[in-house]
Design a protein around this motif. Structure first.
Motif: not given
Length: 224
Positions: A12-16, A64-72, A1-10
């Motif tokens: 990266k922001q978390a790591r920063k 925001q990451m938790q909300a994204w994970v909750s969608t599946g 399953m390919e990870v959406p770009s919005s997840w990658d942005a979140l």
């Protein structure tokens, strides 16, 4: 399953934010381990404000990451979120622990300073009392010495006055006898005249001594 770009942005922001937060926490650790001072209070307040802002921003990103994970999201994404949440929890707990330690150090330093100020005030008061008592004792000793000297002078003057009065009475008796002799022996008249002149000089001296004694007694009573 390919990870959406919005997840990658979140992510990266978390790591920063985590990197910035870790950097600020390193500075805060050094500050807490250092001695507490006025400059440290100012720097500590600025660091605490900045760290709290970073924690809130990281919490928002994690939400925001938790909300994204909750969608599946996949299991890998869920594991990544858990790791970010653990990092946030560790940094938050450490921050509050360090802040409590810094507050305790400040209170301890303030208490020590209060005790030092109390000791300085107590010592100043004790030294002031000791100094005042010492000055009073010194002044009292000086007055006692001066009074003793004055008493000695007056005693000597009174003794001298008594001796002179005795000499005067003696000379008076001799003068009376010599007067009788001079009436019978004219040749002795010249000698008697010389003795009378000497007596006049003694009278003058006696008067001066009496005046000096009277003056000293007057000064003595004024000094008391």
């Amino acid at each position: 399953m390919e990870v959406p770009s919005s997840w990658d942005a979140l992510r990266k922001q978390a790591r920063k934010l985590e990197a910035q937060l870790d950097e600020q926490m390193n500075s805060y650790r050094k500050l807490v381990s250092a001695n507490v001072s006025t400059k440290a209070d100012s720097a500590g307040s600025d660091l605490e404000s900045w760290i709290e802002r970073l924690i809130k921003q990281l919490q928002h990103v994690n939400s925001q990451m938790q909300a994204w994970v909750s969608t599946g999201g996949s299991e890998m994404v869920s594991h990544t979120l858990t790791r970010h949440q653990e990092i946030l929890q560790d940094l938050t707990q450490e921050f509050y622990r360090l802040r409590s330690s810094l507050i305790a150090k400040k209170e301890h330093a303030s208490l020590l300073e209060d005790f030092k100020e109390f000791d300085r005030t107590r010592l100043d008061l004790e030294q002031g009392v000791d100094t005042e008592q010492h000055a009073l004792l010194k002044e009292r000793a000086s007055i006692s010495r001066n009074t003793g000297h004055m008493d000695t002078v007056i005693s000597q003057a009174q003794a001298t006055l008594g001796a002179l009065v005795f000499q005067r009475s003696t000379f008076g008796g001799i003068n009376s006898k010599l007067g009788n002799v001079s009436s019978r022996l004219p040749t002795v008249n010249n000698i008697l005249s010389a003795i009378k002149r000497k007596k006049s000089m003694d009278t003058i001296i006696l008067s001066l001594v009496a005046a000096v004694c009277t003056f000293l007694i007057f000064i003595y009573w004024l000094s008391k």
